[in-house]
Every structure is written in structure tokens, then in C-alpha cells.
Design a protein around this motif. Structure first.
Motif, mmCIF file in Angstrom:
data_model
loop_
_atom_site.group_PDB
_atom_site.id
_atom_site.type_symbol
_atom_site.label_atom_id
_atom_site.label_comp_id
_atom_site.label_asym_id
_atom_site.label_seq_id
_atom_site.Cartn_x
_atom_site.Cartn_y
_atom_site.Cartn_z
ATOM 1 N N ASN A 161 -3.774 5.350 35.087
ATOM 2 C CA ASN A 161 -2.378 4.919 35.232
ATOM 3 C C ASN A 161 -2.339 3.419 35.512
ATOM 4 O O ASN A 161 -3.127 2.898 36.306
ATOM 5 C CB ASN A 161 -1.703 5.646 36.402
ATOM 6 C CG ASN A 161 -1.475 7.116 36.120
ATOM 7 O OD1 ASN A 161 -1.661 7.964 36.971
ATOM 8 N ND2 ASN A 161 -1.067 7.438 34.908
ATOM 9 N N GLY A 162 -1.411 2.755 34.846
ATOM 10 C CA GLY A 162 -1.254 1.309 35.055
ATOM 11 C C GLY A 162 -2.292 0.480 34.317
ATOM 12 O O GLY A 162 -2.345 -0.742 34.487
ATOM 13 N N GLY A 163 -3.118 1.131 33.498
ATOM 14 C CA GLY A 163 -4.195 0.411 32.800
ATOM 15 C C GLY A 163 -3.726 -0.441 31.637
ATOM 16 O O GLY A 163 -4.502 -1.230 31.083
ATOM 17 N N GLY A 164 -2.463 -0.265 31.211
ATOM 18 C CA GLY A 164 -1.924 -1.124 30.159
ATOM 19 C C GLY A 164 -1.740 -0.444 28.809
ATOM 20 O O GLY A 164 -1.473 -1.107 27.802
ATOM 21 N N LYS A 165 -1.805 0.893 28.789
ATOM 22 C CA LYS A 165 -1.718 1.618 27.507
ATOM 23 C C LYS A 165 -0.343 1.439 26.854
ATOM 24 O O LYS A 165 -0.236 1.103 25.670
ATOM 25 C CB LYS A 165 -2.005 3.117 27.731
ATOM 26 C CG LYS A 165 -3.373 3.373 28.342
ATOM 27 C CD LYS A 165 -3.617 4.848 28.610
ATOM 28 C CE LYS A 165 -2.718 5.464 29.650
ATOM 29 N NZ LYS A 165 -2.848 4.892 31.008
ATOM 30 N N THR A 166 0.715 1.699 27.639
ATOM 31 C CA THR A 166 2.068 1.549 27.079
ATOM 32 C C THR A 166 2.325 0.094 26.689
ATOM 33 O O THR A 166 2.935 -0.181 25.641
ATOM 34 C CB THR A 166 3.129 2.028 28.092
ATOM 35 O OG1 THR A 166 2.950 3.435 28.289
ATOM 36 C CG2 THR A 166 4.546 1.786 27.596
ATOM 37 N N SER A 167 1.836 -0.835 27.495
ATOM 38 C CA SER A 167 2.026 -2.257 27.185
ATOM 39 C C SER A 167 1.353 -2.604 25.860
ATOM 40 O O SER A 167 1.877 -3.413 25.076
ATOM 41 C CB SER A 167 1.446 -3.129 28.302
ATOM 42 O OG SER A 167 2.067 -2.808 29.528
HETATM 43 N N1 LIG Z 1 8.045 -5.524 32.117
HETATM 44 C C1 LIG Z 1 7.058 -5.580 33.023
HETATM 45 N N2 LIG Z 1 7.007 -6.576 33.953
HETATM 46 C C2 LIG Z 1 6.013 -6.648 34.846
HETATM 47 N N3 LIG Z 1 4.984 -5.770 34.907
HETATM 48 C C3 LIG Z 1 4.983 -4.773 34.008
HETATM 49 C C4 LIG Z 1 6.017 -4.611 33.019
HETATM 50 N N4 LIG Z 1 5.732 -3.533 32.269
HETATM 51 C C5 LIG Z 1 4.590 -3.026 32.760
HETATM 52 N N5 LIG Z 1 4.144 -3.770 33.806
HETATM 53 C C6 LIG Z 1 2.916 -3.532 34.585
HETATM 54 O O1 LIG Z 1 1.840 -3.494 33.676
HETATM 55 C C7 LIG Z 1 0.851 -2.577 34.123
HETATM 56 C C8 LIG Z 1 0.495 -1.654 32.978
HETATM 57 O O2 LIG Z 1 1.615 -0.781 32.741
HETATM 58 P P1 LIG Z 1 1.605 0.252 31.543
HETATM 59 O O3 LIG Z 1 2.879 1.015 31.615
HETATM 60 O O4 LIG Z 1 1.284 -0.457 30.299
HETATM 61 O O5 LIG Z 1 0.368 1.167 31.970
HETATM 62 P P2 LIG Z 1 -0.067 2.587 31.406
HETATM 63 O O6 LIG Z 1 -1.547 2.520 31.201
HETATM 64 O O7 LIG Z 1 0.754 2.956 30.245
HETATM 65 O O8 LIG Z 1 0.264 3.509 32.663
HETATM 66 P P3 LIG Z 1 0.608 5.094 32.771
HETATM 67 O O9 LIG Z 1 -0.627 5.852 32.420
HETATM 68 O O10 LIG Z 1 0.952 5.237 34.212
HETATM 69 O O11 LIG Z 1 1.778 5.386 31.862
HETATM 70 C C9 LIG Z 1 1.423 -1.879 35.352
HETATM 71 O O12 LIG Z 1 0.867 -2.443 36.505
HETATM 72 C C10 LIG Z 1 2.913 -2.169 35.257
HETATM 73 O O13 LIG Z 1 3.486 -2.250 36.542
#
Ligand SMILES: Nc1ncnc2c1ncn2[C@@H]1O[C@H](COP(=O)(O)OP(=O)(O)OP(=O)(O)O)[C@@H](O)[C@H]1O
Length: 242
Positions: free
Chosen positions: A46-52
Motif C-alpha cells: 500500500n502506498g507504493g505508487g501503483k495507482t500513481s
Molecule cells: N495527489 C497526490 N498528492 C500528494 N500525494 C499523493 C497524491 N496521490 C497519491 N499520493 C501519495 O503517493 C503515494 C502512492 O500512492 P498510490 O495511490 O499511488 O499508491 P498505491 O500503491 O496505489 O497504494 P494502494 O495499494 O494503497 O492503493 C502515497 O503515499 C499517496 O499518499
């Protein structure tokens, strides 16, 4: 993002992708390729940046580096978001919702044109939601919404399908429907990129897997890359320090 032409389904190339938001590094030096016509899963804590990363591919993030899609003749892309912000009080049925997504030049309140109706009914039937087409969208359960979101991504049939944790709200039957659709699309040459948390399913369905936790930790064949030790290390509480 650069787009080049090739025949067949698209391959997707992430080249030295980086992303900083609000002064924080979210992604750094991410390099991997999604081969044309394959199912490729992105995993990580979680929070690793996948959605980003996915949002960077969609052109919604100010990333650095390059993301290249080598399209064939058909540039159709489907996207299923992790969740949908939706006002539940909106008087919109499932069919209205599909009309809104599928008919960009026609207001949703005018309903579906006859030729679109068949298409919508076909995709709703594929996700087992045809009998709920006249239900208010706001009254659907989380899993039912997820099925409708999957249906809209199939209309028209995509050459590149991107799914952000599509199985998260789905029950076993819903997940099975989703995986069989993904499999069928892949068999027909569609490239599928999925964020997935169920590593058992990743092993079962994916041709490729990439693990990211800000950096790319590994990428390759799931059968070789997803060793028990690795999975334990990545998803243990100390993962963020990795
Ligand atoms: N618009 C934004 N502004 C600032 N920080 C952001 C923004 N969007 C995401 N983040 C941060 O970027 C990091 C990665 O978020 P992301 O949603 O890409 O992770 P993830 O791997 O998809 O997580 P998960 O498995 O929980 O869905 C997190 O720490 C999140 O708080």
C-alpha cells in the motif's frame, strides 16, 4: 508520452518514470515493459505508487521519464478505476450510466440509441448485470458498481485494458467473471495491465509481473519472480524501508 505505430496489440514501455507530488518522491526510476497481448500485473505494498503509475500512463500525473504505447491500428483503451466518486442521489440508472459513458455526443437522459442498446446489453450481460440495468446506479453495492465499471471499459472492445484493483470489491463469482473476461481479451490479443493484490491470482493469470515500492523492485515472469521469501519481505511491515 510517446505513441508509435506497430501492427497487433500495444506494448507499453515505462522508461525511467519518476513522479514527485507535494515535494515527496512517489516514483523513482521505474523501468519495465508490458509485452503486447499479455496480462501484466503491477503489485506492491500500500502506498507504493501503483495507482500513481497507472495515472501517469493515463496522462493524469506530471511524471518524468517516458511512457510509450506502441499501438497497432486500433487505439481503443478501456480503464477501470479503483473506485468511482458518484453522487448516490443522482437519478441515473445503470443503463443511463452506460449511455453517458458510451455516447459522448448524446445526453444520458435521452437514453440509449438502438444500436448502442445492443452493445450495452451485451457488455452488461457479460458481467452478469443485465437484469439490473434499470436500477438506480447509486443503489448498487460496491461489487455491482465494480462490475458496471468493468462493463463500461469493454465498450467498445479495448486493445489496451487498464484495471486498478478490479477485484477489490468483488465476491468470488464477480472476480471469476472479471478474470475470465481478462483471459478472453488477452486470448484475442488485448494487452491487459492490472494492479492486483492477490498474488495467487497473479501467479495464475499473469504473463508478467512488476513489483513497485517507489522504485521498481523486480519485473518478469510471475512463476520465477514471486518467490515466498520475496513476497514475505515486500509485504511485511518493514516493506516501506526496502
Ligand atoms: N495527489 C497526490 N498528492 C500528494 N500525494 C499523493 C497524491 N496521490 C497519491 N499520493 C501519495 O503517493 C503515494 C502512492 O500512492 P498510490 O495511490 O499511488 O499508491 P498505491 O500503491 O496505489 O497504494 P494502494 O495499494 O494503497 O492503493 C502515497 O503515499 C499517496 O499518499
Amino acid at each position: 508520452m510517446t505513441v508509435t505505430h506497430m501492427t497487433g496489440g500495444p506494448s507499453v514501455h515505462f522508461e525511467n518514470v519518476g513522479l514527485s507530488l507535494g515535494g515527496n518522491t512517489i516514483l523513482d526510476g521505474v523501468n519495465f515493459t508490458v509485452a503486447a497481448g499479455t496480462i501484466h500485473c503491477v503489485i506492491g505494498p500500500n502506498g507504493g505508487g501503483k495507482t500513481s503509475l497507472i495515472r501517469s500512463l493515463l496522462g493524469q500525473m506530471p511524471h518524468t521519464g517516458d511512457i510509450r504505447i506502441c499501438w497497432g491500428n486500433d487505439w481503443t483503451m478501456g480503464y477501470v478505476p479503483q473506485a468511482l466518486e458518484f453522487d448516490d442521489s443522482l437519478p441515473m440508472t445503470v443503463a443511463d450510466f452506460m449511455a453517458m459513458i458510451g455516447q459522448r455526443h448524446r445526453p444520458a437522459f435521452m437514453g440509449l440509441k438502438r444500436d448502442s442498446r445492443t452493445l450495452v446489453e451485451n457488455v452488461l450481460a457479460r458481467v452478469d448485470m443485465l437484469d439490473k440495468r434499470d436500477r438506480p446506479f447509486g443503489s448498487l453495492s460496491g461489487g455491482e458498481r465494480q462490475r458496471v465499471l468493468l462493463a463500461q471499459a469493454l465498450m467498445p472492445s479495448p486493445k489496451l485494458l487498464v484495471l486498478d484493483e478490479p477485484a477489490s470489491g468483488l465476491d468470488k463469482a464477480g472476480a471469476a467473471v472479471m478474470h475470465s473476461i481478462v483471459q478472453e481479451l488477452s486470448d484475442n490479443g488485448t494487452t491487459v495491465l492490472i494492479i492486483h493484490h492477490d498474488l495467487g491470482i497473479v501467479r495464475e493469470i499473469a504473463h508478467g509481473v512488476t513489483c513497485i515500492n517507489q522504485h521498481m523492485l523486480f519485473s518478469g515472469d510471475p512463476q520465477q519472480e514471486l518467490t515466498s521469501e520475496r513476497i514475505f519481505t515486500i509485504f511485511s511491515s518493514s516493506a516501506k524501508a526496502a
